[in-house]
Design an enzyme around this catalytic site. Structure first.
Site, PDB file in Angstrom:
ATOM      1  N   ARG A 233       9.021  73.713 137.998  1.00  0.00           N
ATOM      2  CA  ARG A 233       8.784  72.296 138.238  1.00  0.00           C
ATOM      3  C   ARG A 233       7.275  72.126 138.381  1.00  0.00           C
ATOM      4  O   ARG A 233       6.588  73.015 138.909  1.00  0.00           O
ATOM      5  CB  ARG A 233       9.461  71.835 139.546  1.00  0.00           C
ATOM      6  CG  ARG A 233      10.972  71.714 139.466  1.00  0.00           C
ATOM      7  CD  ARG A 233      11.414  70.522 138.622  1.00  0.00           C
ATOM      8  NE  ARG A 233      12.860  70.362 138.580  1.00  0.00           N
ATOM      9  CZ  ARG A 233      13.658  70.815 137.610  1.00  0.00           C
ATOM     10  NH1 ARG A 233      13.141  71.477 136.578  1.00  0.00           N
ATOM     11  NH2 ARG A 233      14.949  70.605 137.638  1.00  0.00           N
ATOM     12  N   GLU A 262       5.893  63.755 135.569  1.00  0.00           N
ATOM     13  CA  GLU A 262       6.394  63.597 134.194  1.00  0.00           C
ATOM     14  C   GLU A 262       6.814  62.150 133.930  1.00  0.00           C
ATOM     15  O   GLU A 262       7.393  61.527 134.817  1.00  0.00           O
ATOM     16  CB  GLU A 262       7.586  64.539 133.967  1.00  0.00           C
ATOM     17  CG  GLU A 262       7.168  65.983 134.032  1.00  0.00           C
ATOM     18  CD  GLU A 262       8.343  66.959 133.989  1.00  0.00           C
ATOM     19  OE1 GLU A 262       9.490  66.535 133.754  1.00  0.00           O
ATOM     20  OE2 GLU A 262       8.087  68.158 134.191  1.00  0.00           O
ATOM     21  N   HIS A 280       8.919  69.176 128.862  1.00  0.00           N
ATOM     22  CA  HIS A 280      10.083  69.587 129.668  1.00  0.00           C
ATOM     23  C   HIS A 280      11.321  69.802 128.778  1.00  0.00           C
ATOM     24  O   HIS A 280      12.323  69.086 128.904  1.00  0.00           O
ATOM     25  CB  HIS A 280      10.379  68.551 130.764  1.00  0.00           C
ATOM     26  CG  HIS A 280      11.239  69.108 131.862  1.00  0.00           C
ATOM     27  ND1 HIS A 280      11.170  68.689 133.158  1.00  0.00           N
ATOM     28  CD2 HIS A 280      12.222  70.063 131.852  1.00  0.00           C
ATOM     29  CE1 HIS A 280      12.052  69.335 133.892  1.00  0.00           C
ATOM     30  NE2 HIS A 280      12.714  70.180 133.121  1.00  0.00           N
TER      31      HIS A 280
HETATM   32  P1  NAP Z   1      17.863  80.650 141.187  1.00  0.00           P
HETATM   33  O1  NAP Z   1      18.817  81.587 140.562  1.00  0.00           O
HETATM   34  O2  NAP Z   1      18.229  79.948 142.424  1.00  0.00           O
HETATM   35  O3  NAP Z   1      16.488  81.468 141.419  1.00  0.00           O
HETATM   36  C1  NAP Z   1      15.442  80.964 142.145  1.00  0.00           C
HETATM   37  C2  NAP Z   1      14.469  82.090 142.489  1.00  0.00           C
HETATM   38  O4  NAP Z   1      13.322  81.525 143.150  1.00  0.00           O
HETATM   39  C3  NAP Z   1      15.038  83.154 143.411  1.00  0.00           C
HETATM   40  O5  NAP Z   1      14.533  84.392 143.013  1.00  0.00           O
HETATM   41  C4  NAP Z   1      14.474  82.776 144.775  1.00  0.00           C
HETATM   42  O6  NAP Z   1      14.387  83.953 145.561  1.00  0.00           O
HETATM   43  C5  NAP Z   1      13.092  82.232 144.378  1.00  0.00           C
HETATM   44  N1  NAP Z   1      12.554  81.295 145.359  1.00  0.00           N
HETATM   45  C6  NAP Z   1      13.194  80.240 145.920  1.00  0.00           C
HETATM   46  N2  NAP Z   1      12.396  79.640 146.805  1.00  0.00           N
HETATM   47  C7  NAP Z   1      11.242  80.343 146.822  1.00  0.00           C
HETATM   48  C8  NAP Z   1      10.031  80.223 147.557  1.00  0.00           C
HETATM   49  N3  NAP Z   1       9.845  79.268 148.485  1.00  0.00           N
HETATM   50  N4  NAP Z   1       9.023  81.121 147.320  1.00  0.00           N
HETATM   51  C9  NAP Z   1       9.208  82.090 146.407  1.00  0.00           C
HETATM   52  N5  NAP Z   1      10.335  82.262 145.678  1.00  0.00           N
HETATM   53  C10 NAP Z   1      11.330  81.390 145.896  1.00  0.00           C
HETATM   54  O7  NAP Z   1      17.449  79.496 140.166  1.00  0.00           O
HETATM   55  P2  NAP Z   1      17.458  79.524 138.566  1.00  0.00           P
HETATM   56  O8  NAP Z   1      18.812  79.196 138.074  1.00  0.00           O
HETATM   57  O9  NAP Z   1      16.788  80.785 138.092  1.00  0.00           O
HETATM   58  O10 NAP Z   1      16.520  78.258 138.280  1.00  0.00           O
HETATM   59  C11 NAP Z   1      15.213  78.211 138.821  1.00  0.00           C
HETATM   60  C12 NAP Z   1      14.562  76.862 138.588  1.00  0.00           C
HETATM   61  O11 NAP Z   1      14.118  76.751 137.244  1.00  0.00           O
HETATM   62  C13 NAP Z   1      15.438  75.624 138.766  1.00  0.00           C
HETATM   63  O12 NAP Z   1      15.641  75.296 140.122  1.00  0.00           O
HETATM   64  C14 NAP Z   1      14.626  74.562 138.024  1.00  0.00           C
HETATM   65  O13 NAP Z   1      13.689  73.964 138.898  1.00  0.00           O
HETATM   66  C15 NAP Z   1      13.870  75.370 136.960  1.00  0.00           C
HETATM   67  N6  NAP Z   1      14.387  75.076 135.608  1.00  0.00           N
HETATM   68  C16 NAP Z   1      13.566  74.480 134.701  1.00  0.00           C
HETATM   69  C17 NAP Z   1      14.044  74.223 133.422  1.00  0.00           C
HETATM   70  C18 NAP Z   1      13.174  73.591 132.389  1.00  0.00           C
HETATM   71  O14 NAP Z   1      13.694  72.889 131.541  1.00  0.00           O
HETATM   72  N7  NAP Z   1      11.866  73.830 132.404  1.00  0.00           N
HETATM   73  C19 NAP Z   1      15.347  74.534 133.085  1.00  0.00           C
HETATM   74  C20 NAP Z   1      16.153  75.132 134.033  1.00  0.00           C
HETATM   75  C21 NAP Z   1      15.655  75.411 135.300  1.00  0.00           C
HETATM   76  P3  NAP Z   1      14.338  83.916 147.170  1.00  0.00           P
HETATM   77  O15 NAP Z   1      15.461  83.011 147.619  1.00  0.00           O
HETATM   78  O16 NAP Z   1      14.476  85.336 147.557  1.00  0.00           O
HETATM   79  O17 NAP Z   1      12.997  83.365 147.520  1.00  0.00           O
HETATM   80  C1  8YV Z   2      16.883  69.749 132.336  1.00  0.00           C
HETATM   81  C2  8YV Z   2      16.058  71.427 134.079  1.00  0.00           C
HETATM   82  O1  8YV Z   2      16.033  69.393 131.299  1.00  0.00           O
HETATM   83  O2  8YV Z   2      18.089  72.524 134.547  1.00  0.00           O
HETATM   84  C3  8YV Z   2      17.005  72.110 134.992  1.00  0.00           C
HETATM   85  O3  8YV Z   2      16.659  72.282 136.169  1.00  0.00           O
HETATM   86  O4  8YV Z   2      14.944  71.181 134.419  1.00  0.00           O
HETATM   87  C4  8YV Z   2      16.447  71.118 132.691  1.00  0.00           C
HETATM   88  O5  8YV Z   2      17.395  71.987 132.197  1.00  0.00           O
HETATM   89  C5  8YV Z   2      16.843  68.665 133.313  1.00  0.00           C
HETATM   90  O6  8YV Z   2      17.548  68.928 134.471  1.00  0.00           O
HETATM   91  C6  8YV Z   2      17.421  67.410 132.681  1.00  0.00           C
HETATM   92  O7  8YV Z   2      16.979  66.327 133.387  1.00  0.00           O
END
Ligand code: NAP
Ligand code: 8YV
Length: 323
Positions: A233, A262, A280
């Protein structure tokens, strides 16, 4: 009688069709005056379907007294007050796992695009510079290098596996907790990890706990030879500091899919050829968006048909019946 559902943000025709099958859908995008809409419909709305970007504004949530479930399209739910919802007995669901591979692919695509200067060199060809000046300047290889992952969760782990298997990269990671049995090198201190790696990929959740986690000290530790990729994010990186670090060449390069405000992107970045910018689109493939849409609908339909959901967020797990 179908339950009343409020649909917030854009979604696919397939999701709309599936929602309309099961619910009486009120489309937020068509609402001109929220106050009168909520006066008229607030009490009957029992479900919300929303995106990770739009979430649910607290001032709308508090006008939905009979709300039972908020189904988020996306794994990140920082735009929804999940704790507040849980306190009211409202279940929040999201779409984990189904997007791991494509988001990991986007992170790696950004890393390669930046390190190999794909966008700069594309512009070089289009501008006729290849014929005028010959070959473009050499770029750098990620083969065998160390990549630091900030957040080794579902997506971070997928990025790590792909980088190790395909590019022989060494993996370091930072999170609040060390992962039992992980083959990768853990850094409790993010600045120490930034000093030790050349490339850093950020993939934590957004929200208060990670706000500006990647600050000036971290970027300076990564340094003028370092590359920062953000697919988490925009809030996780101090964007003002990121822009000055890049403009002043204290940070080598960046690949960014997400931004603080954004769809606004700091214009100072537009002129930099060591930066690749995406709107994004981490999960934005037809296949993954379909899987996310199906899971968004599945959570809603199962809740009303069976009293169960498939993927509640951790804050609401105690309220939810799952398989
Ligand atoms: P997840 O499985 O919950 O993994 C999150 C990771 O972040 C864990 O390793 C957690 O470990 C760590 N974390 C959480 N809080 C933290 C903190 N304060 N300091 C350091 N590390 C921290 O989540 P995920 O499914 O991999 O998804 C992660 C994130 O990716 C989503 O929440 C979303 O914001 C982003 N995302 C973006 C897109 C995009 O389109 N760009 C798409 C999908 C997801 P600990 O709990 O041990 O700290
Ligand atoms: C999506 C994301 O684009 O899964 C997330 O956390 O950031 C993306 O996969 C978004 O949530 C759609 O608004």
């Amino acid at each position: 009688m179908k339950p009343d559902l409020l649909l917030i943000g854009g979604t696919t025709p397939r999701v709309i069709a599936a929602l309309e099958d099961a619910f009486s859908v009120h489309r937020g995008n068509d609402v001109e005056d929220w106050n009168s809409f909520l006066d008229e419909n607030g009490e009957k709305i029992v479900a919300v379907s929303t995106t990770g970007h739009d979430g649910l504004k607290p001032e709308i949530m508090e006008r939905l007294p009979n709300l039972k479930i908020i189904s988020g399209f996306g794994v990140g739910y920082d735009a929804i007050d999940a704790n507040g919802a849980a306190q009211r007995g409202i279940i929040v669901t999201h779409t984990p796992n189904v997007l791991n591979k494509d988001v990991a692919n986007t992170a790696i695509a950004l890393l390669l695009a930046v390190t190999r200067r794909i966008v700069r060199d594309d512009a070089y060809v289009r501008a006729g510079k290849w014929t005028g000046f010959g070959s473009a300047p050499l770029t750098e290889s990620i083969e065998g290098k160390t990549v630091g992952i900030v957040g080794l969760g579902r997506i971070g782990e997928t990025i790590a596996e792909k980088l190790s298997a395909a590019f022989d990269c060494q993996i370091a990671y930072h999170a609040r907790n060390e992962r039992d049995g992980s083959p990768y090198t853990y850094y409790a201190d993010l600045v120490e990890m930034a000093k030790a790696v050349k490339y850093m990929i950020v993939i934590t959740p957004g929200g208060a706990a990670t706000r500006k986690l990647v600050n000036r000290e971290v970027m300076d530790a990564l340094g003028p030879e370092g590359t920062l990729v953000n697919v988490a994010r925009g809030s996780v990186i101090d964007e003002t500091e990121l822009v000055s670090a890049l403009v002043e060449a204290r940070l080598g390069a960046a690949g960014l899919d997400v931004f603080e405000n954004e769809p606004q992107v700091p214009e100072a970045l537009f002129a930099l050829d060591n930066v690749v910018l995406l709107p994004h689109v981490g999960s934005a493939t037809v296949e993954t968006r379909q899987a996310m849409g199906d899971l968004t609908v599945e959570n809603l339909v199962r809740y009303f048909d069976e009293g169960k959901v498939t993927s509640p967020v951790p804050e609401c797990r105690h309220l939810a019946v799952t398989d």
